[in-house]
Motif scaffolding. Sequence first.
Motif, mmCIF file in Angstrom:
data_model
loop_
_atom_site.group_PDB
_atom_site.id
_atom_site.type_symbol
_atom_site.label_atom_id
_atom_site.label_comp_id
_atom_site.label_asym_id
_atom_site.label_seq_id
_atom_site.Cartn_x
_atom_site.Cartn_y
_atom_site.Cartn_z
ATOM 1 N N GLU A 175 81.854 13.579 24.586
ATOM 2 C CA GLU A 175 82.188 15.012 24.236
ATOM 3 C C GLU A 175 81.031 15.810 24.602
ATOM 4 N N PRO A 176 82.013 17.138 25.253
ATOM 5 C CA PRO A 176 80.610 18.141 25.697
ATOM 6 C C PRO A 176 79.588 18.356 24.479
ATOM 7 N N ARG A 177 78.254 18.292 25.234
ATOM 8 C CA ARG A 177 76.949 19.015 23.900
ATOM 9 C C ARG A 177 77.971 19.757 23.207
ATOM 10 N N ALA A 178 77.338 19.568 22.173
ATOM 11 C CA ALA A 178 77.924 20.594 21.142
ATOM 12 C C ALA A 178 76.097 21.282 19.473
ATOM 13 N N CYS A 179 75.890 21.635 18.858
ATOM 14 C CA CYS A 179 75.119 21.521 18.166
ATOM 15 C C CYS A 179 75.665 21.887 16.200
ATOM 16 N N VAL A 180 75.997 21.240 15.455
ATOM 17 C CA VAL A 180 75.905 21.062 14.332
ATOM 18 C C VAL A 180 75.129 21.724 13.229
ATOM 19 N N GLY A 181 73.721 21.954 13.703
ATOM 20 C CA GLY A 181 72.755 21.879 12.551
ATOM 21 C C GLY A 181 71.542 21.744 12.903
ATOM 22 N N ALA A 182 70.991 21.709 11.619
ATOM 23 C CA ALA A 182 69.437 21.196 12.880
ATOM 24 C C ALA A 182 68.999 20.597 10.978
ATOM 25 N N ARG A 230 65.445 18.839 24.196
ATOM 26 C CA ARG A 230 65.059 17.485 23.883
ATOM 27 C C ARG A 230 67.200 17.596 23.513
ATOM 28 N N ALA A 231 67.477 18.644 23.233
ATOM 29 C CA ALA A 231 69.122 18.391 22.762
ATOM 30 C C ALA A 231 69.574 18.454 23.885
ATOM 31 N N GLY A 232 69.222 19.142 25.235
ATOM 32 C CA GLY A 232 69.617 19.005 26.860
ATOM 33 C C GLY A 232 70.018 20.549 26.673
ATOM 34 N N ALA A 233 70.107 21.346 26.337
ATOM 35 C CA ALA A 233 70.554 22.634 26.425
ATOM 36 C C ALA A 233 69.405 22.966 28.059
ATOM 37 N N ARG A 234 70.027 23.895 28.761
ATOM 38 C CA ARG A 234 69.444 24.292 30.202
ATOM 39 C C ARG A 234 68.374 25.288 30.097
ATOM 40 N N PHE A 355 56.372 35.452 27.060
ATOM 41 C CA PHE A 355 56.771 33.681 27.751
ATOM 42 C C PHE A 355 58.148 34.899 28.879
ATOM 43 N N CYS A 356 58.291 35.116 29.743
ATOM 44 C CA CYS A 356 59.743 35.445 30.182
ATOM 45 C C CYS A 356 60.475 34.920 30.190
ATOM 46 N N GLY A 357 60.444 33.354 30.287
ATOM 47 C CA GLY A 357 61.769 32.774 30.311
ATOM 48 C C GLY A 357 61.833 31.923 29.242
ATOM 49 N N GLY A 358 62.651 30.543 28.794
ATOM 50 C CA GLY A 358 63.511 30.600 27.826
ATOM 51 C C GLY A 358 64.422 29.576 28.150
ATOM 52 N N VAL A 359 65.461 29.406 27.001
ATOM 53 C CA VAL A 359 66.613 28.849 26.812
ATOM 54 C C VAL A 359 67.927 29.986 27.542
ATOM 55 N N TRP A 360 68.482 29.166 28.245
ATOM 56 C CA TRP A 360 69.506 29.587 29.275
ATOM 57 C C TRP A 360 70.983 30.110 28.293
ATOM 58 N N VAL A 361 70.962 31.778 28.390
ATOM 59 C CA VAL A 361 71.516 31.926 27.644
ATOM 60 C C VAL A 361 73.150 33.352 28.284
ATOM 61 N N ASP A 362 74.045 33.612 28.074
ATOM 62 C CA ASP A 362 74.734 34.142 28.474
ATOM 63 C C ASP A 362 74.340 36.446 27.537
ATOM 64 N N ALA A 363 75.378 36.966 28.380
ATOM 65 C CA ALA A 363 75.507 38.225 27.890
ATOM 66 C C ALA A 363 75.706 38.256 26.229
ATOM 67 N N TRP A 364 76.200 37.462 25.760
ATOM 68 C CA TRP A 364 76.418 37.070 24.659
ATOM 69 C C TRP A 364 74.838 36.096 23.557
ATOM 70 N N GLU A 366 74.452 32.873 23.621
ATOM 71 C CA GLU A 366 75.098 31.585 24.134
ATOM 72 C C GLU A 366 74.231 30.685 24.982
ATOM 73 N N THR A 367 73.919 29.331 24.341
ATOM 74 C CA THR A 367 73.721 28.514 25.399
ATOM 75 C C THR A 367 74.338 27.579 26.012
ATOM 76 N N THR A 368 74.086 27.503 26.886
ATOM 77 C CA THR A 368 75.076 25.957 27.257
ATOM 78 C C THR A 368 75.337 24.305 26.787
#
Length: 520
Positions: A175-182, A230-234, A355-364, A366-368
Amino acid sequence: MNHDTDVLIIGSGIAGCAAALALADAGVAVTVVTRAQAPEESNTLYAQGGIIYKGEQDSPDLLAEDILRAGAGHSFPPAVHILAQEGPEIVERLLIEAANVPFDRNERGALSLAREGSHSVSRIIHAADATGKAIELALIRKIQAHPNITLLTGHTAIDLLTPSHHSRNRLAIYEPRACVGAYIFDQQTGNVRRCFARATILATGGLGQIFLRTSNPVGSRGDGLAMANRAGARIINAEFIQFHPTTFYHLHAPHFLISEAVRGEGGRLVHENGEPFMAKYAPEWKDLAPRDIVARAIHQEMLERGLQHVYLDLRSYIPESRIREHFPTILATCRQYGVDITQNLVPVVPAAHYFCGGVWVDAWGETTIKNLYAVGEVACTGVHGANRLASTSLLEGAVWGNRAAQQILRDLPEREIPHRGDIPEWRDDSQFPPDPALIAQDMSSVKHIMWNYVGLIRTSHRLKRALRELQHLEIEIEHFYRVATLSDSLLGLRNAVRTALIVTQAAWENTQSMGCHYRE
Protein backbone atom coordinates in the motif's frame (compact mmCIF):
# COMPACT_ATOMS: atom_id res chain seq x y z
CA MET A 1 -2.77 0.48 25.96
CA ASN A 2 -4.45 2.73 23.36
CA HIS A 3 -5.36 6.37 22.97
CA ASP A 4 -7.66 7.37 20.11
CA THR A 5 -8.08 10.86 18.69
CA ASP A 6 -9.12 12.51 15.44
CA VAL A 7 -5.83 14.44 15.12
CA LEU A 8 -2.56 13.81 16.95
CA ILE A 9 -0.19 16.79 17.18
CA ILE A 10 3.36 16.10 18.36
CA GLY A 11 4.76 19.38 19.71
CA SER A 12 3.29 22.40 21.48
CA GLY A 13 5.03 25.47 19.99
CA ILE A 14 3.32 28.11 17.87
CA ALA A 15 2.83 25.80 14.86
CA GLY A 16 1.30 22.94 16.87
CA CYS A 17 -0.89 25.32 18.88
CA ALA A 18 -2.12 27.16 15.76
CA ALA A 19 -3.16 23.85 14.20
CA ALA A 20 -4.72 22.54 17.41
CA LEU A 21 -6.86 25.64 17.98
CA ALA A 22 -8.09 25.82 14.38
CA LEU A 23 -9.10 22.13 14.47
CA ALA A 24 -10.62 22.23 17.95
CA ASP A 25 -12.66 25.35 17.16
CA ALA A 26 -14.18 23.35 14.26
CA GLY A 27 -15.25 20.58 16.67
CA VAL A 28 -12.44 18.10 16.00
CA ALA A 29 -10.98 16.03 18.87
CA VAL A 30 -7.29 16.89 19.13
CA THR A 31 -4.50 15.39 21.27
CA VAL A 32 -1.36 17.50 21.73
CA VAL A 33 1.69 15.57 22.96
CA THR A 34 4.91 17.13 24.27
CA ARG A 35 8.01 15.53 25.79
CA ALA A 36 8.38 18.48 28.17
CA GLN A 37 6.78 18.52 31.62
CA ALA A 38 5.71 22.15 31.13
CA PRO A 39 3.58 22.50 27.96
CA GLU A 40 5.03 25.90 27.08
CA GLU A 41 8.58 24.52 26.88
CA SER A 42 9.35 24.78 23.15
CA ASN A 43 11.52 26.67 20.67
CA THR A 44 8.78 29.29 20.50
CA LEU A 45 9.18 30.11 24.20
CA TYR A 46 12.79 31.23 23.65
CA ALA A 47 12.23 33.36 20.53
CA GLN A 48 13.22 36.92 21.43
CA GLY A 49 13.16 39.27 18.47
CA GLY A 50 9.60 39.34 17.17
CA ILE A 51 7.19 38.27 14.46
CA ILE A 52 6.51 39.89 11.10
CA TYR A 53 3.29 41.88 10.88
CA LYS A 54 3.03 44.77 8.39
CA GLY A 55 4.85 48.06 8.12
CA GLU A 56 3.46 51.48 7.27
CA GLN A 57 5.00 51.55 3.77
CA ASP A 58 4.83 47.75 3.42
CA SER A 59 3.22 45.28 1.03
CA PRO A 60 3.16 41.50 0.50
CA ASP A 61 5.37 41.97 -2.57
CA LEU A 62 7.97 43.94 -0.61
CA LEU A 63 8.06 41.31 2.15
CA ALA A 64 8.36 38.54 -0.45
CA GLU A 65 11.31 40.38 -2.03
CA ASP A 66 13.12 40.54 1.31
CA ILE A 67 12.52 36.84 2.03
CA LEU A 68 13.69 35.80 -1.45
CA ARG A 69 16.84 37.91 -1.16
CA ALA A 70 17.73 36.46 2.25
CA GLY A 71 17.09 32.92 0.97
CA ALA A 72 20.08 33.20 -1.40
CA GLY A 73 18.00 32.45 -4.50
CA HIS A 74 16.89 29.08 -3.13
CA SER A 75 13.49 29.96 -1.61
CA PHE A 76 10.35 28.50 -3.21
CA PRO A 77 8.44 31.55 -4.57
CA PRO A 78 4.88 30.12 -4.22
CA ALA A 79 5.50 29.37 -0.52
CA VAL A 80 7.05 32.81 0.04
CA HIS A 81 3.99 34.51 -1.47
CA ILE A 82 1.63 32.42 0.70
CA LEU A 83 3.51 33.61 3.79
CA ALA A 84 3.56 37.23 2.66
CA GLN A 85 -0.15 37.26 1.76
CA GLU A 86 -1.57 35.29 4.70
CA GLY A 87 0.89 36.11 7.48
CA PRO A 88 -0.41 39.49 8.70
CA GLU A 89 -4.01 38.27 8.75
CA ILE A 90 -3.08 35.21 10.85
CA VAL A 91 -1.10 37.39 13.29
CA GLU A 92 -4.09 39.69 13.66
CA ARG A 93 -6.74 37.00 14.01
CA LEU A 94 -4.87 34.37 16.07
CA LEU A 95 -2.36 36.32 18.14
CA ILE A 96 -3.73 39.85 18.54
CA GLU A 97 -7.51 39.20 18.66
CA ALA A 98 -7.97 35.58 19.85
CA ALA A 99 -4.93 35.09 22.12
CA ASN A 100 -4.53 38.72 23.24
CA VAL A 101 -0.72 38.58 23.07
CA PRO A 102 0.60 41.73 24.82
CA PHE A 103 2.68 43.15 21.96
CA ASP A 104 4.46 46.47 22.62
CA ARG A 105 2.64 49.63 21.60
CA ASN A 106 3.78 53.22 21.10
CA GLU A 107 2.49 56.32 22.87
CA ARG A 108 -0.42 56.52 20.40
CA GLY A 109 -1.50 52.98 21.27
CA ALA A 110 -0.48 51.58 17.87
CA LEU A 111 1.66 48.46 17.60
CA SER A 112 5.35 49.33 17.90
CA LEU A 113 7.18 48.32 14.71
CA ALA A 114 10.88 47.38 14.62
CA ARG A 115 13.29 46.65 11.78
CA GLU A 116 15.68 43.71 11.78
CA GLY A 117 18.56 42.54 9.59
CA SER A 118 17.82 42.35 5.83
CA HIS A 119 14.31 43.83 6.21
CA SER A 120 13.72 46.87 3.99
CA VAL A 121 11.11 48.44 6.33
CA SER A 122 10.05 48.35 9.99
CA ARG A 123 7.46 45.56 10.17
CA ILE A 124 8.37 43.43 13.24
CA ILE A 125 6.08 43.47 16.27
CA HIS A 126 7.43 42.32 19.61
CA ALA A 127 6.84 41.98 23.33
CA ALA A 128 10.06 43.62 24.57
CA ASP A 129 12.78 40.97 24.06
CA ALA A 130 10.61 37.97 25.00
CA THR A 131 8.13 37.84 22.10
CA GLY A 132 8.09 34.06 21.83
CA LYS A 133 7.36 33.71 25.54
CA ALA A 134 4.41 36.12 25.33
CA ILE A 135 3.00 34.27 22.30
CA GLU A 136 3.55 30.78 23.72
CA LEU A 137 2.03 31.46 27.14
CA ALA A 138 -1.04 33.05 25.53
CA LEU A 139 -1.54 30.10 23.16
CA ILE A 140 -1.03 27.48 25.87
CA ARG A 141 -3.69 29.16 28.01
CA LYS A 142 -6.14 28.76 25.12
CA ILE A 143 -5.06 25.14 24.53
CA GLN A 144 -5.54 24.22 28.21
CA ALA A 145 -8.99 25.82 28.32
CA HIS A 146 -10.31 24.21 25.13
CA PRO A 147 -12.79 21.33 25.67
CA ASN A 148 -11.80 19.60 22.42
CA ILE A 149 -8.06 19.43 23.18
CA THR A 150 -6.32 16.78 25.31
CA LEU A 151 -2.83 17.86 26.37
CA LEU A 152 -0.32 15.15 27.31
CA THR A 153 2.87 16.52 28.88
CA GLY A 154 5.87 14.34 29.76
CA HIS A 155 5.09 12.05 26.80
CA THR A 156 7.77 11.36 24.18
CA ALA A 157 6.90 10.12 20.69
CA ILE A 158 9.00 7.05 19.85
CA ASP A 159 8.04 6.40 16.23
CA LEU A 160 5.22 7.08 13.82
CA LEU A 161 2.76 4.22 13.26
CA THR A 162 2.99 3.28 9.60
CA PRO A 163 1.20 0.11 8.40
CA SER A 164 3.92 -0.54 5.80
CA HIS A 165 6.39 -0.91 8.71
CA HIS A 166 4.26 -2.06 11.63
CA SER A 167 1.18 -3.90 10.34
CA ARG A 168 0.66 -7.57 11.18
CA ASN A 169 -0.78 -7.84 7.67
CA ARG A 170 2.36 -8.25 5.58
CA LEU A 171 0.48 -7.26 2.42
CA ALA A 172 0.26 -3.71 3.80
CA ILE A 173 3.78 -3.20 2.47
CA TYR A 174 2.26 -2.89 -1.02
CA GLU A 175 0.00 0.00 0.00
CA PRO A 176 1.10 3.66 -0.33
CA ARG A 177 2.93 4.84 2.78
CA ALA A 178 0.52 6.16 5.39
CA CYS A 179 0.60 7.25 9.04
CA VAL A 180 -2.05 6.16 11.56
CA GLY A 181 -0.60 7.74 14.72
CA ALA A 182 2.44 7.13 16.89
CA TYR A 183 3.92 5.03 19.69
CA ILE A 184 4.02 7.37 22.72
CA PHE A 185 6.23 6.85 25.80
CA ASP A 186 4.86 8.01 29.17
CA GLN A 187 7.93 9.22 31.06
CA GLN A 188 6.27 8.91 34.46
CA THR A 189 4.96 5.33 34.23
CA GLY A 190 7.38 3.95 31.64
CA ASN A 191 4.43 2.62 29.62
CA VAL A 192 4.14 2.90 25.85
CA ARG A 193 0.73 3.49 24.31
CA ARG A 194 -0.45 3.30 20.74
CA CYS A 195 -2.01 6.64 19.87
CA PHE A 196 -4.26 6.15 16.84
CA ALA A 197 -5.30 9.16 14.78
CA ARG A 198 -6.95 9.88 11.47
CA ALA A 199 -4.33 12.58 10.86
CA THR A 200 -0.96 13.23 12.54
CA ILE A 201 0.93 16.54 12.63
CA LEU A 202 4.65 16.77 13.41
CA ALA A 203 5.36 20.10 15.14
CA THR A 204 8.50 19.08 17.03
CA GLY A 205 10.67 22.13 16.34
CA GLY A 206 14.37 22.23 15.56
CA LEU A 207 17.62 20.33 15.99
CA GLY A 208 20.13 22.76 17.53
CA GLN A 209 21.04 20.34 20.32
CA ILE A 210 22.99 18.15 17.87
CA PHE A 211 25.61 20.94 17.99
CA LEU A 212 27.97 21.84 20.84
CA ARG A 213 26.82 25.47 20.86
CA THR A 214 23.17 26.30 20.29
CA SER A 215 20.52 28.81 21.26
CA ASN A 216 17.91 26.02 21.28
CA PRO A 217 16.32 24.43 24.38
CA VAL A 218 17.21 20.89 25.49
CA GLY A 219 14.35 19.23 23.59
CA SER A 220 15.56 20.42 20.16
CA ARG A 221 17.15 17.12 19.19
CA GLY A 222 15.60 16.61 15.76
CA ASP A 223 13.00 14.14 17.10
CA GLY A 224 10.41 14.82 14.39
CA LEU A 225 12.95 14.80 11.57
CA ALA A 226 14.36 11.45 12.69
CA MET A 227 10.91 9.86 13.08
CA ALA A 228 9.82 11.10 9.65
CA ASN A 229 13.03 9.78 8.13
CA ARG A 230 12.57 6.33 9.67
CA ALA A 231 9.00 6.30 8.34
CA GLY A 232 10.24 7.08 4.83
CA ALA A 233 9.23 10.74 4.41
CA ARG A 234 11.11 12.95 1.97
CA ILE A 235 13.54 15.42 3.61
CA ILE A 236 15.09 18.38 1.79
CA ASN A 237 17.55 21.27 2.39
CA ALA A 238 18.94 19.59 5.51
CA GLU A 239 22.38 21.15 4.99
CA PHE A 240 21.02 24.64 5.70
CA ILE A 241 21.57 25.27 9.40
CA GLN A 242 21.43 28.91 10.37
CA PHE A 243 23.93 29.88 13.04
CA HIS A 244 22.88 32.87 15.11
CA PRO A 245 25.84 35.25 15.23
CA THR A 246 25.36 36.39 18.81
CA THR A 247 24.80 34.12 21.78
CA PHE A 248 26.08 35.12 25.21
CA TYR A 249 29.53 33.67 25.96
CA HIS A 250 30.31 32.69 29.55
CA LEU A 251 31.97 29.53 30.86
CA HIS A 252 29.14 28.83 33.29
CA ALA A 253 26.15 30.14 31.34
CA PRO A 254 23.94 28.47 28.74
CA HIS A 255 24.23 29.87 25.21
CA PHE A 256 21.61 32.52 25.80
CA LEU A 257 20.49 34.35 22.65
CA ILE A 258 21.34 38.04 22.27
CA SER A 259 18.56 39.05 19.89
CA GLU A 260 19.26 40.47 16.45
CA ALA A 261 16.99 43.33 17.53
CA VAL A 262 19.98 44.61 19.56
CA ARG A 263 21.82 45.28 16.30
CA GLY A 264 18.57 46.55 14.78
CA GLU A 265 18.54 49.22 17.52
CA GLY A 266 22.13 50.20 16.70
CA GLY A 267 24.36 47.78 18.65
CA ARG A 268 27.69 47.03 16.96
CA LEU A 269 29.97 44.00 16.86
CA VAL A 270 33.41 45.01 18.15
CA HIS A 271 36.69 43.77 19.54
CA GLU A 272 37.84 44.30 23.12
CA ASN A 273 39.13 47.79 22.27
CA GLY A 274 35.68 48.81 20.91
CA GLU A 275 36.78 48.62 17.25
CA PRO A 276 33.84 47.62 14.95
CA PHE A 277 34.67 45.09 12.21
CA MET A 278 31.54 44.29 10.17
CA ALA A 279 32.21 46.98 7.54
CA LYS A 280 35.14 44.80 6.44
CA TYR A 281 32.79 41.92 5.54
CA ALA A 282 29.54 43.67 4.53
CA PRO A 283 30.15 47.32 3.61
CA GLU A 284 26.51 47.87 2.61
CA TRP A 285 24.73 46.21 5.56
CA LYS A 286 27.49 46.25 8.19
CA ASP A 287 25.99 44.87 11.44
CA LEU A 288 22.59 44.28 9.80
CA ALA A 289 23.92 41.88 7.17
CA PRO A 290 22.25 38.45 6.78
CA ARG A 291 23.00 36.14 9.66
CA ASP A 292 25.26 33.74 7.77
CA ILE A 293 27.57 36.60 6.74
CA VAL A 294 27.67 38.00 10.28
CA ALA A 295 28.27 34.56 11.85
CA ARG A 296 31.11 33.73 9.45
CA ALA A 297 32.64 37.19 9.96
CA ILE A 298 32.75 36.59 13.72
CA HIS A 299 34.14 33.09 13.16
CA GLN A 300 36.85 34.50 10.87
CA GLU A 301 37.81 37.23 13.36
CA MET A 302 38.05 34.64 16.13
CA LEU A 303 40.26 32.36 13.99
CA GLU A 304 42.57 35.15 12.80
CA ARG A 305 43.06 36.64 16.26
CA GLY A 306 42.92 33.43 18.32
CA LEU A 307 39.85 34.59 20.25
CA GLN A 308 37.23 32.66 22.21
CA HIS A 309 34.59 35.31 21.40
CA VAL A 310 33.98 38.87 20.20
CA TYR A 311 31.78 41.58 21.78
CA LEU A 312 28.52 43.40 21.25
CA ASP A 313 28.63 47.09 22.11
CA LEU A 314 25.27 48.49 23.21
CA ARG A 315 26.51 51.17 25.62
CA SER A 316 28.16 53.34 22.93
CA TYR A 317 25.28 53.27 20.46
CA ILE A 318 21.95 52.83 22.30
CA PRO A 319 20.66 55.15 25.07
CA GLU A 320 20.55 53.43 28.46
CA SER A 321 16.83 54.11 28.86
CA ARG A 322 16.13 52.38 25.54
CA ILE A 323 18.26 49.36 26.51
CA ARG A 324 16.28 48.99 29.75
CA GLU A 325 12.95 49.40 27.96
CA HIS A 326 13.57 47.12 24.99
CA PHE A 327 15.91 44.44 26.35
CA PRO A 328 14.90 43.70 29.96
CA THR A 329 15.32 39.92 29.65
CA ILE A 330 18.79 40.19 28.10
CA LEU A 331 19.74 42.80 30.74
CA ALA A 332 18.59 40.60 33.64
CA THR A 333 20.15 37.38 32.28
CA CYS A 334 23.56 38.91 31.53
CA ARG A 335 23.59 40.55 34.96
CA GLN A 336 23.34 37.11 36.57
CA TYR A 337 26.81 36.44 35.12
CA GLY A 338 28.35 39.79 36.02
CA VAL A 339 27.82 41.64 32.73
CA ASP A 340 25.82 44.88 32.76
CA ILE A 341 24.88 45.50 29.12
CA THR A 342 24.32 49.23 29.82
CA GLN A 343 27.93 49.60 31.01
CA ASN A 344 29.97 46.64 29.69
CA LEU A 345 30.77 45.10 26.34
CA VAL A 346 28.84 41.82 25.97
CA PRO A 347 30.90 38.71 25.03
CA VAL A 348 29.22 36.80 22.18
CA VAL A 349 29.87 33.77 19.98
CA PRO A 350 27.91 32.16 17.10
CA ALA A 351 25.71 29.14 17.82
CA ALA A 352 23.40 26.79 15.90
CA HIS A 353 20.03 28.51 15.84
CA TYR A 354 17.54 27.59 13.13
CA PHE A 355 17.00 24.68 10.73
CA CYS A 356 16.00 25.97 7.29
CA GLY A 357 15.40 22.49 5.85
CA GLY A 358 13.18 19.70 7.09
CA VAL A 359 10.42 17.29 6.11
CA TRP A 360 9.20 18.25 2.64
CA VAL A 361 5.65 19.61 2.72
CA ASP A 362 3.33 21.12 0.15
CA ALA A 363 1.38 24.36 0.39
CA TRP A 364 -0.96 22.75 2.97
CA GLY A 365 1.66 21.08 5.17
CA GLU A 366 1.19 17.57 3.75
CA THR A 367 4.26 15.32 3.63
CA THR A 368 4.98 12.50 1.19
CA ILE A 369 3.32 10.10 3.68
CA LYS A 370 -0.47 9.94 3.57
CA ASN A 371 -2.23 11.48 6.62
CA LEU A 372 1.07 12.89 7.94
CA TYR A 373 1.60 16.65 8.12
CA ALA A 374 4.57 18.71 9.32
CA VAL A 375 4.52 22.35 10.43
CA GLY A 376 6.99 24.81 11.92
CA GLU A 377 10.73 24.26 12.07
CA VAL A 378 10.59 20.50 11.49
CA ALA A 379 8.98 21.14 8.08
CA CYS A 380 10.48 22.56 4.89
CA THR A 381 7.92 24.66 3.02
CA GLY A 382 10.65 26.27 0.92
CA VAL A 383 10.07 29.71 2.48
CA HIS A 384 13.55 29.98 3.99
CA GLY A 385 15.55 28.60 1.09
CA ALA A 386 19.23 28.56 1.96
CA ASN A 387 18.97 31.17 4.72
CA ARG A 388 16.10 32.44 6.88
CA LEU A 389 15.07 36.07 7.04
CA ALA A 390 14.81 37.27 10.65
CA SER A 391 11.40 36.89 12.35
CA THR A 392 9.88 34.71 9.61
CA SER A 393 9.97 31.48 11.65
CA LEU A 394 7.19 32.23 14.13
CA LEU A 395 5.08 33.54 11.25
CA GLU A 396 5.68 30.44 9.12
CA GLY A 397 4.68 28.21 12.05
CA ALA A 398 1.41 30.08 12.52
CA VAL A 399 0.57 30.19 8.79
CA TRP A 400 1.28 26.52 8.04
CA GLY A 401 -0.21 25.34 11.34
CA ASN A 402 -3.44 26.99 10.24
CA ARG A 403 -3.17 25.75 6.64
CA ALA A 404 -2.57 22.14 7.74
CA ALA A 405 -5.65 22.39 9.96
CA GLN A 406 -7.78 23.67 7.05
CA GLN A 407 -6.64 20.80 4.80
CA ILE A 408 -7.33 18.23 7.52
CA LEU A 409 -10.81 19.66 8.06
CA ARG A 410 -11.52 19.21 4.33
CA ASP A 411 -10.26 15.60 4.28
CA LEU A 412 -11.19 14.26 7.72
CA PRO A 413 -14.77 13.12 6.98
CA GLU A 414 -13.49 10.73 4.30
CA ARG A 415 -10.70 9.22 6.40
CA GLU A 416 -11.27 5.87 8.02
CA ILE A 417 -10.33 5.29 11.64
CA PRO A 418 -7.23 3.04 11.54
CA HIS A 419 -7.79 -0.67 12.11
CA ARG A 420 -6.16 -1.05 15.51
CA GLY A 421 -5.83 -4.83 15.32
CA ASP A 422 -3.28 -4.53 12.51
CA ILE A 423 -0.74 -2.59 14.60
CA PRO A 424 0.84 -4.61 17.43
CA GLU A 425 1.26 -3.22 20.94
CA TRP A 426 4.73 -2.08 21.96
CA ARG A 427 7.06 -4.96 22.81
CA ASP A 428 9.56 -4.36 25.59
CA ASP A 429 12.70 -6.47 25.07
CA SER A 430 14.87 -4.41 27.41
CA GLN A 431 17.53 -6.15 29.45
CA PHE A 432 18.81 -3.37 31.73
CA PRO A 433 18.18 0.30 32.61
CA PRO A 434 19.92 2.90 30.39
CA ASP A 435 23.30 4.06 31.68
CA PRO A 436 23.18 7.88 31.90
CA ALA A 437 26.98 8.05 31.57
CA LEU A 438 26.82 6.26 28.19
CA ILE A 439 23.99 8.52 26.99
CA ALA A 440 25.89 11.65 28.07
CA GLN A 441 29.10 10.48 26.38
CA ASP A 442 27.39 9.53 23.11
CA MET A 443 25.46 12.81 23.04
CA SER A 444 28.69 14.71 23.67
CA SER A 445 30.31 12.84 20.77
CA VAL A 446 27.48 13.81 18.41
CA LYS A 447 27.69 17.48 19.48
CA HIS A 448 31.48 17.71 19.08
CA ILE A 449 31.49 15.94 15.69
CA MET A 450 28.80 18.27 14.36
CA TRP A 451 30.38 21.43 15.76
CA ASN A 452 33.91 20.69 14.53
CA TYR A 453 33.16 19.01 11.19
CA VAL A 454 29.67 20.17 10.12
CA GLY A 455 29.60 23.66 11.62
CA LEU A 456 29.95 27.17 10.21
CA ILE A 457 32.64 26.26 7.67
CA ARG A 458 32.62 22.81 6.06
CA THR A 459 35.27 20.96 4.05
CA SER A 460 35.21 17.65 2.19
CA HIS A 461 37.73 16.16 4.58
CA ARG A 462 35.74 17.15 7.68
CA LEU A 463 32.43 15.94 6.24
CA LYS A 464 33.88 12.56 5.23
CA ARG A 465 35.21 12.04 8.72
CA ALA A 466 31.89 13.12 10.27
CA LEU A 467 30.00 10.56 8.15
CA ARG A 468 32.34 7.73 9.18
CA GLU A 469 32.19 8.56 12.87
CA LEU A 470 28.41 9.16 12.96
CA GLN A 471 27.64 5.94 11.07
CA HIS A 472 29.67 3.95 13.58
CA LEU A 473 28.05 5.80 16.47
CA GLU A 474 24.53 5.16 15.18
CA ILE A 475 25.17 1.39 15.05
CA GLU A 476 26.25 1.47 18.70
CA ILE A 477 23.32 3.67 19.75
CA GLU A 478 20.73 1.53 17.91
CA HIS A 479 21.99 -1.54 19.74
CA PHE A 480 21.86 0.36 23.02
CA TYR A 481 18.26 1.44 22.25
CA ARG A 482 17.19 -2.16 21.53
CA VAL A 483 18.43 -3.61 24.82
CA ALA A 484 18.00 -0.78 27.36
CA THR A 485 14.81 0.32 29.12
CA LEU A 486 13.28 3.36 27.44
CA SER A 487 13.89 6.87 28.71
CA ASP A 488 13.37 10.30 27.15
CA SER A 489 17.13 10.92 27.01
CA LEU A 490 17.76 7.58 25.26
CA LEU A 491 15.06 8.32 22.69
CA GLY A 492 16.55 11.78 22.21
CA LEU A 493 20.03 10.34 21.67
CA ARG A 494 18.70 7.91 19.05
CA ASN A 495 16.98 10.77 17.21
CA ALA A 496 19.98 13.09 17.54
CA VAL A 497 22.45 10.73 15.85
CA ARG A 498 20.00 10.02 13.02
CA THR A 499 19.38 13.75 12.57
CA ALA A 500 23.12 14.46 12.60
CA LEU A 501 23.61 11.92 9.80
CA ILE A 502 20.79 13.44 7.75
CA VAL A 503 22.37 16.92 8.03
CA THR A 504 25.90 15.67 7.32
CA GLN A 505 24.85 13.61 4.29
CA ALA A 506 23.05 16.64 2.83
CA ALA A 507 26.09 18.85 3.49
CA TRP A 508 28.35 16.28 1.80
CA GLU A 509 26.14 16.06 -1.29
CA ASN A 510 25.88 19.83 -1.79
CA THR A 511 29.34 20.91 -2.93
CA GLN A 512 28.21 24.48 -3.63
CA SER A 513 28.33 27.22 -1.01
CA MET A 514 24.96 28.93 -0.67
CA GLY A 515 23.25 30.82 2.14
CA CYS A 516 24.10 29.31 5.50
CA HIS A 517 25.77 26.23 3.93
CA TYR A 518 29.42 27.19 3.41
CA ARG A 519 31.87 24.79 1.76
CA GLU A 520 35.52 25.79 1.74
